[in-house]
Design a protein around this motif. Sequence first.
Motif, short mmCIF file in Angstrom:
data_model
loop_
_atom_site.label_atom_id
_atom_site.label_comp_id
_atom_site.label_asym_id
_atom_site.label_seq_id
_atom_site.Cartn_x
_atom_site.Cartn_y
_atom_site.Cartn_z
N UNK A 45 0.86 -1.19 0.00
CA UNK A 45 0.00 0.00 0.00
C UNK A 45 0.90 1.24 0.00
N UNK A 46 0.43 2.30 -0.64
CA UNK A 46 1.22 3.52 -0.69
C UNK A 46 0.30 4.72 -0.88
N UNK A 47 0.79 5.87 -0.45
CA UNK A 47 0.07 7.12 -0.62
C UNK A 47 0.94 8.27 -0.15
N UNK A 48 0.89 9.38 -0.85
CA UNK A 48 1.75 10.50 -0.47
C UNK A 48 3.20 10.10 -0.55
N UNK A 49 3.90 10.23 0.59
CA UNK A 49 5.31 9.82 0.69
C UNK A 49 5.49 8.71 1.72
N UNK A 50 4.48 7.85 1.84
CA UNK A 50 4.50 6.79 2.84
C UNK A 50 4.13 5.46 2.19
N UNK A 51 4.70 4.37 2.71
CA UNK A 51 4.45 3.03 2.17
C UNK A 51 4.19 2.05 3.30
N UNK A 52 3.47 0.96 2.97
CA UNK A 52 3.16 -0.09 3.95
C UNK A 52 3.25 -1.46 3.28
N UNK A 53 3.66 -2.44 4.08
CA UNK A 53 3.69 -3.84 3.67
C UNK A 53 2.91 -4.66 4.69
N UNK A 54 2.15 -5.63 4.23
CA UNK A 54 1.57 -6.63 5.13
C UNK A 54 2.34 -7.93 4.90
N UNK A 55 2.79 -8.52 5.98
CA UNK A 55 3.65 -9.71 5.92
C UNK A 55 3.07 -10.80 6.82
N UNK A 56 3.09 -12.03 6.31
CA UNK A 56 2.74 -13.19 7.11
C UNK A 56 4.03 -13.96 7.41
N UNK A 57 4.35 -14.10 8.69
CA UNK A 57 5.56 -14.80 9.13
C UNK A 57 5.17 -16.14 9.72
N UNK A 58 5.79 -17.21 9.24
CA UNK A 58 5.49 -18.55 9.72
C UNK A 58 6.78 -19.26 10.10
N UNK A 59 6.69 -20.16 11.05
CA UNK A 59 7.82 -21.00 11.44
C UNK A 59 7.73 -22.33 10.70
N UNK A 60 8.88 -22.89 10.31
CA UNK A 60 8.85 -24.18 9.61
C UNK A 60 8.29 -25.27 10.51
N UNK A 61 7.50 -26.16 9.92
CA UNK A 61 6.86 -27.24 10.68
C UNK A 61 7.84 -28.39 10.85
N UNK A 62 8.08 -28.80 12.10
CA UNK A 62 9.02 -29.90 12.37
C UNK A 62 8.42 -31.25 12.01
N UNK A 63 7.14 -31.42 12.25
CA UNK A 63 6.48 -32.69 11.94
C UNK A 63 5.03 -32.42 11.59
N UNK A 64 4.37 -33.45 11.13
CA UNK A 64 2.96 -33.29 10.74
C UNK A 64 2.07 -33.01 11.93
N UNK A 65 2.53 -33.38 13.12
CA UNK A 65 1.72 -33.15 14.32
C UNK A 65 1.75 -31.70 14.77
N UNK A 66 2.81 -31.00 14.40
CA UNK A 66 2.95 -29.61 14.83
C UNK A 66 2.01 -28.73 14.02
N UNK A 67 1.40 -27.79 14.70
CA UNK A 67 0.52 -26.84 14.03
C UNK A 67 1.30 -25.56 13.74
N UNK A 68 1.09 -25.04 12.56
CA UNK A 68 1.79 -23.82 12.15
C UNK A 68 0.95 -22.61 12.51
#
Length: 599
Positions: A394-417
């Motif tokens: 997103x941007x406007x004027x002299x300003x900008x924004x980012x939306x980011x999704x940060x996830x941790x790698x899953x160690x096993x199928x039982x782990x929930x991300x």
Amino acid sequence: MINTRCLSRATLRAPHAPRLSRDVASKSRPQVRTATHPYAHRRQQHFVRSVATVTTLFATATAWQWYNGEKIFRDVHAEEPPQEQEVEFEKPRRQAQSTEDNRNIISSQHLQVLKSWENPGVYAWGSNSGRVVAPDSQESFIKSPRRIPFFDGVLLRDIKLDRNFAAAIDEKGDLLQWGTAFSKETTSPTRTLTGKNLKSLAISRDRVIALSSSGDVYTIPVSQEEQRTGDKPASTSWIPFWGSSNNISYRTRTPPNLAWGEKVTQISSGLEHALMLTSTGRVFSFASGTQDFPAKGQLGIPGLTWETRPEGGFDIPHEITTLKGFPIQHVATGDNHSLVSDAAGRAFAFGDNSFGQLGFEFNPEAKYVDAPSLLATQKLYAGTSQQASVTNVFAGGNTSFLTIEATKPVASARDSTRVQADTWGFGFGLTGQLGNGRWIHNQSSPIKIPTFSGLYEYDEHNNSVIPIKLHNMSIGQSHAAAIMDNVASVAVSGKSKRLTENDTNWGRDILFWGNNEYYQIGTGKRSNVPMPTYIQPLDQRAEEERTASVFGWGKQLREKDMHRFQITPKSKVRVNGRMVDMEQKVECGRGCTAVYSAV
């Protein structure tokens, strides 16, 4: 015993006199009997005279007080006891007359949703110098949300606002324009470009850029006079040898040589440049204004200037070839800079970097970047073992924004991300438009916005904790608004037998921040707001009437009970006797703001 006080005085009078021993001092003290003291008679007379004098003065004061009605005595000693105030008990809540009435009593948000369905239209506020937010008023500022009567009961596809002009697309796809820059004589929105089935808008300094449902891109002058006197392209017809001329001047700027089935899906414009995104992820840029040719690298074409431009119109589209191979999904433009993000979660920036709005360190010898450059977003999560993926820009004027999704790698199928949704801002923030609670002139490295980062809520439908993401952001020239993607409910119609009388509708949270010089935040005050904040419901009169009818309290208690504004998400409702998919959207322009009913 020696009198210490007398001895001290004697010592001071005669510092060199010899001290007497205790025995000698005792012997030298005169032995006088009181009865034979020579001054005893005089002391007795002096005492009698003193007593007589005091008695006379007391009698005189008593007589004077009695003569004046003992006023002084009452003022000093006779304070009136405070009156006991009558205790006012809280009045009971009004009894509901129906199931729907009970929902209105329970929740202000439920009432807001119903009002948005029953009375679609446009609320606008901020600068009215160009008669944009209140075309029928001469006021310079509109301090709180106010409906534009022309749009009462009207559904729009898009709207864009400037202090001196505005443009909108109605439900039929026709273009509407108003404001003093459009026409000083016309005070009501006027249809200009019709029959093109337009779906979205962007505005430059002096032109309107419109995208049709078929993917055609048009640029229209803001001025009504220029529309009448400018060149008008010939229209084609399915009837051979039959052609007609449009009644306004406009230009078609759809990129040439698009692939089969490829069409423009998004448009965005700054003051002098615009970006077009196609369905295959290609990006084109062109000069969208007529006052100045883009000269700060915002077109994304290295070496392209007014002198080096190719033959043809100055505003012909150019493909940004350095982005080939990156399937772009989102484009955004500020006044003189651009941002794009691709399907792999990468972000690129180019254009003016005078305030760090590209996310790169400011270089006084190179104030702009004329080729798309990759943002190092993974560095923002260094040491966390999280993988960062940009989801929108997103941007406007002299300003900008980012939306980011940060996830941790899953160690096993039982782990929930667990996904962590964050929002980062950078660029100019001296009037609070970065939204991080600080006044920053130049923020060249992305900084996390706490209000929109690391938030979670419990989803009762899925019985799980989910992140609260951003649904959308609207960035104006110096202020902004964000709609949260929190769990909303707009399923209550009042007729479903499966719902209880306590089930209510509620919308999405919406917050505003930034420059408030023209009251564009909607708080009713003029102070800048560096932290995202809620505003009161758009229809404050309906909210006050609801609270008064329910509780019957005074003004102070009504304000305490008043809820915040929540925006209505998309839902299928009946409008003017027909079923439509409708939602409320927000648009932050240049010094003004609007919330409208969109289809």
